[in-house]
Write an enzyme that holds these catalytic residues in place. Structure first.
Site, PDB file in Angstrom:
ATOM      1  N   LYS A  32      -5.383 -50.711  -6.857  1.00  0.00           N
ATOM      2  CA  LYS A  32      -4.696 -49.431  -6.744  1.00  0.00           C
ATOM      3  C   LYS A  32      -3.547 -49.409  -7.743  1.00  0.00           C
ATOM      4  O   LYS A  32      -2.707 -50.303  -7.763  1.00  0.00           O
ATOM      5  CB  LYS A  32      -4.141 -49.242  -5.332  1.00  0.00           C
ATOM      6  CG  LYS A  32      -3.399 -47.920  -5.166  1.00  0.00           C
ATOM      7  CD  LYS A  32      -3.019 -47.670  -3.736  1.00  0.00           C
ATOM      8  CE  LYS A  32      -1.703 -48.255  -3.345  1.00  0.00           C
ATOM      9  NZ  LYS A  32      -0.537 -47.609  -3.990  1.00  0.00           N
ATOM     10  N   ASP A  59      -3.366 -43.863  -7.377  1.00  0.00           N
ATOM     11  CA  ASP A  59      -2.615 -43.349  -6.223  1.00  0.00           C
ATOM     12  C   ASP A  59      -1.397 -42.582  -6.701  1.00  0.00           C
ATOM     13  O   ASP A  59      -0.284 -43.105  -6.701  1.00  0.00           O
ATOM     14  CB  ASP A  59      -2.225 -44.558  -5.352  1.00  0.00           C
ATOM     15  CG  ASP A  59      -1.355 -44.180  -4.168  1.00  0.00           C
ATOM     16  OD1 ASP A  59      -1.375 -43.014  -3.748  1.00  0.00           O
ATOM     17  OD2 ASP A  59      -0.656 -45.083  -3.661  1.00  0.00           O
ATOM     18  N   LYS A  61      -0.821 -39.294  -5.577  1.00  0.00           N
ATOM     19  CA  LYS A  61      -0.465 -38.371  -4.473  1.00  0.00           C
ATOM     20  C   LYS A  61      -0.009 -37.002  -4.992  1.00  0.00           C
ATOM     21  O   LYS A  61       1.145 -36.595  -4.758  1.00  0.00           O
ATOM     22  CB  LYS A  61       0.625 -38.985  -3.604  1.00  0.00           C
ATOM     23  CG  LYS A  61       0.243 -40.293  -2.933  1.00  0.00           C
ATOM     24  CD  LYS A  61       1.310 -40.710  -1.936  1.00  0.00           C
ATOM     25  CE  LYS A  61       1.035 -42.041  -1.291  1.00  0.00           C
ATOM     26  NZ  LYS A  61       1.244 -43.206  -2.180  1.00  0.00           N
ATOM     27  N   LEU A  62      -0.909 -36.305  -5.672  1.00  0.00           N
ATOM     28  CA  LEU A  62      -0.522 -35.018  -6.259  1.00  0.00           C
ATOM     29  C   LEU A  62      -0.182 -33.982  -5.177  1.00  0.00           C
ATOM     30  O   LEU A  62      -0.781 -33.974  -4.095  1.00  0.00           O
ATOM     31  CB  LEU A  62      -1.656 -34.480  -7.157  1.00  0.00           C
ATOM     32  CG  LEU A  62      -1.648 -35.046  -8.585  1.00  0.00           C
ATOM     33  CD1 LEU A  62      -1.944 -36.516  -8.618  1.00  0.00           C
ATOM     34  CD2 LEU A  62      -2.643 -34.278  -9.456  1.00  0.00           C
ATOM     35  N   HIS A  63       0.758 -33.121  -5.494  1.00  0.00           N
ATOM     36  CA  HIS A  63       1.175 -32.053  -4.568  1.00  0.00           C
ATOM     37  C   HIS A  63       1.903 -31.002  -5.400  1.00  0.00           C
ATOM     38  O   HIS A  63       3.043 -31.193  -5.796  1.00  0.00           O
ATOM     39  CB  HIS A  63       2.114 -32.639  -3.495  1.00  0.00           C
ATOM     40  CG  HIS A  63       2.437 -31.704  -2.381  1.00  0.00           C
ATOM     41  ND1 HIS A  63       2.992 -32.131  -1.196  1.00  0.00           N
ATOM     42  CD2 HIS A  63       2.271 -30.366  -2.249  1.00  0.00           C
ATOM     43  CE1 HIS A  63       3.160 -31.094  -0.381  1.00  0.00           C
ATOM     44  NE2 HIS A  63       2.742 -30.014  -1.008  1.00  0.00           N
ATOM     45  N   ASP A  64       1.188 -29.895  -5.695  1.00  0.00           N
ATOM     46  CA  ASP A  64       1.781 -28.842  -6.527  1.00  0.00           C
ATOM     47  C   ASP A  64       0.962 -27.577  -6.288  1.00  0.00           C
ATOM     48  O   ASP A  64       0.107 -27.558  -5.404  1.00  0.00           O
ATOM     49  CB  ASP A  64       1.754 -29.279  -8.012  1.00  0.00           C
ATOM     50  CG  ASP A  64       2.871 -28.632  -8.834  1.00  0.00           C
ATOM     51  OD1 ASP A  64       3.116 -27.412  -8.670  1.00  0.00           O
ATOM     52  OD2 ASP A  64       3.489 -29.336  -9.643  1.00  0.00           O
ATOM     53  N   PRO A  66      -2.051 -24.916  -6.697  1.00  0.00           N
ATOM     54  CA  PRO A  66      -3.457 -25.267  -6.924  1.00  0.00           C
ATOM     55  C   PRO A  66      -3.842 -25.371  -8.400  1.00  0.00           C
ATOM     56  O   PRO A  66      -4.515 -26.323  -8.813  1.00  0.00           O
ATOM     57  CB  PRO A  66      -4.215 -24.130  -6.233  1.00  0.00           C
ATOM     58  CG  PRO A  66      -3.307 -23.735  -5.108  1.00  0.00           C
ATOM     59  CD  PRO A  66      -1.911 -23.858  -5.670  1.00  0.00           C
ATOM     60  N   THR A 119       2.350 -43.880   5.925  1.00  0.00           N
ATOM     61  CA  THR A 119       2.400 -44.871   7.012  1.00  0.00           C
ATOM     62  C   THR A 119       3.824 -45.363   7.269  1.00  0.00           C
ATOM     63  O   THR A 119       4.077 -46.003   8.273  1.00  0.00           O
ATOM     64  CB  THR A 119       1.497 -46.082   6.699  1.00  0.00           C
ATOM     65  OG1 THR A 119       1.753 -46.498   5.365  1.00  0.00           O
ATOM     66  CG2 THR A 119       0.043 -45.731   6.837  1.00  0.00           C
ATOM     67  N   GLN A 190       6.918 -50.848   6.399  1.00  0.00           N
ATOM     68  CA  GLN A 190       5.804 -50.134   7.035  1.00  0.00           C
ATOM     69  C   GLN A 190       6.066 -50.032   8.536  1.00  0.00           C
ATOM     70  O   GLN A 190       6.731 -50.891   9.113  1.00  0.00           O
ATOM     71  CB  GLN A 190       4.474 -50.869   6.792  1.00  0.00           C
ATOM     72  CG  GLN A 190       4.059 -50.923   5.341  1.00  0.00           C
ATOM     73  CD  GLN A 190       3.477 -49.603   4.829  1.00  0.00           C
ATOM     74  OE1 GLN A 190       3.600 -48.563   5.460  1.00  0.00           O
ATOM     75  NE2 GLN A 190       2.857 -49.653   3.666  1.00  0.00           N
ATOM     76  N   ARG A 211       2.088 -56.068  -0.760  1.00  0.00           N
ATOM     77  CA  ARG A 211       2.939 -57.259  -0.693  1.00  0.00           C
ATOM     78  C   ARG A 211       2.328 -58.475  -0.008  1.00  0.00           C
ATOM     79  O   ARG A 211       2.567 -59.593  -0.470  1.00  0.00           O
ATOM     80  CB  ARG A 211       4.294 -56.874  -0.073  1.00  0.00           C
ATOM     81  CG  ARG A 211       5.122 -56.042  -1.055  1.00  0.00           C
ATOM     82  CD  ARG A 211       6.215 -55.262  -0.364  1.00  0.00           C
ATOM     83  NE  ARG A 211       5.670 -54.160   0.435  1.00  0.00           N
ATOM     84  CZ  ARG A 211       6.420 -53.291   1.115  1.00  0.00           C
ATOM     85  NH1 ARG A 211       7.731 -53.413   1.109  1.00  0.00           N
ATOM     86  NH2 ARG A 211       5.860 -52.309   1.781  1.00  0.00           N
TER      87      ARG A 211
END
Ligand code: C5P
Length: 232
Positions: A32, A59, A61-64, A66, A119, A190, A211
């Protein structure tokens, strides 16, 4: 879909990453690449690790909006990654646009996985910081349903939520689960965690382990322990 152990390469740069990977003389683990390494090295690190024979989960984590996510996903897909992700909180329209962007001219595309709740987020933080009053299981199940509705392949969730996600979205819907710790190891930051063996029992398809492997005295032994416990 075969279960697999994905190592989270949360390293600062290419040199640190390759020094770590050079210890693996027999296996080619699924890797990853997260924000730190990708932002430090850019797309070339993805190309290099692919050319060394690793599968890559990118990884970011897109967020915008569309349209922006669709265009960005087209770029990520062209790097030949095997899996990428976005925040399911970005709405169904955003997730559908992402899928369109991922489709390659030859009709293939990477797996697309939605992040439900990180998480590291506890129910208390969700309630107080995000004003989400529902129980965390309900929120995760709802986001998972949206993700499935949009046509994605699965979700990132805690191993503790994998069984519930399968119940809600079907056995074939993938669960990619970070928050994995050995019973005798450090928890770190975590909060919703499980051992590799427990993650297997709970139905995870992929465990993402950082880790406990990368900071182990013997990372190859730690990786093998994860594989033995999770895949058997
Ligand atoms: O070191 P550790 O095993 O906690 O690493 C977990 C990895 O999974 C990190 O790269 C973290 O960013 C990622 N992750 C997570 N929780 C999510 C999504 C991704 O811990 N919900």
């Amino acid at each position: 879909m075969n279960r697999d152990v994905i190592i989270a390469c949360d390293f600062k740069n290419r040199a640190e990453t390759l020094a770590f990977l050079d210890r693996f003389t027999e296996e080619k683990p699924y890797l990853k690449i997260g924000m730190e390494l990708f932002y430090a090295e850019g797309p070339s690190i993805v190309r290099e690790l692919k050319s060394r024979g690793h599968k890559i989960f990118l990884d970011l984590k897109l967020h915008d909006i569309p349209n922006t996510v669709k265009s960005a996903m087209a770029v990520l897909s062209s790097l030949d990654v095997d899996m990428c992700n976005l925040h399911a909180g970005g709405t169904i329209a955003m997730m559908e646009a992402a899928l369109e962007g991922l489709m390659r001219p030859d009709g293939t595309r990477p797996l697309l996985i939605g992040v439900t709740q990180l998480t590291s987020t506890s129910e208390e933080r969700m309630r107080e910081d995000l004003l989400i009053e529902r129980p965390i299981e309900e929120v995760v199940a709802h986001y998972a349903r949206n993700t499935k509705k949009a046509g994605l392949d699965g979700v990132v969730c805690s191993p503790l939520e994998a069984a519930r996600v399968k119940e809600v979205c079907g056995a074939d819907f993938l669960t990619v689960t970070p928050g994995v710790r050995f019973a005798d190891g450090d928890i770190g930051d975590q909060s919703r965690i499980a051992t590799p063996a427990r993650a297997k029992e709970l139905g995870s398809d992929f465990i993402v382990v950082g880790r406990p492997i990368t900071r182990a005295e013997d990372p190859v032994a730690a990786y093998r322990r994860c594989v033995a416990d999770f895949i058997g």
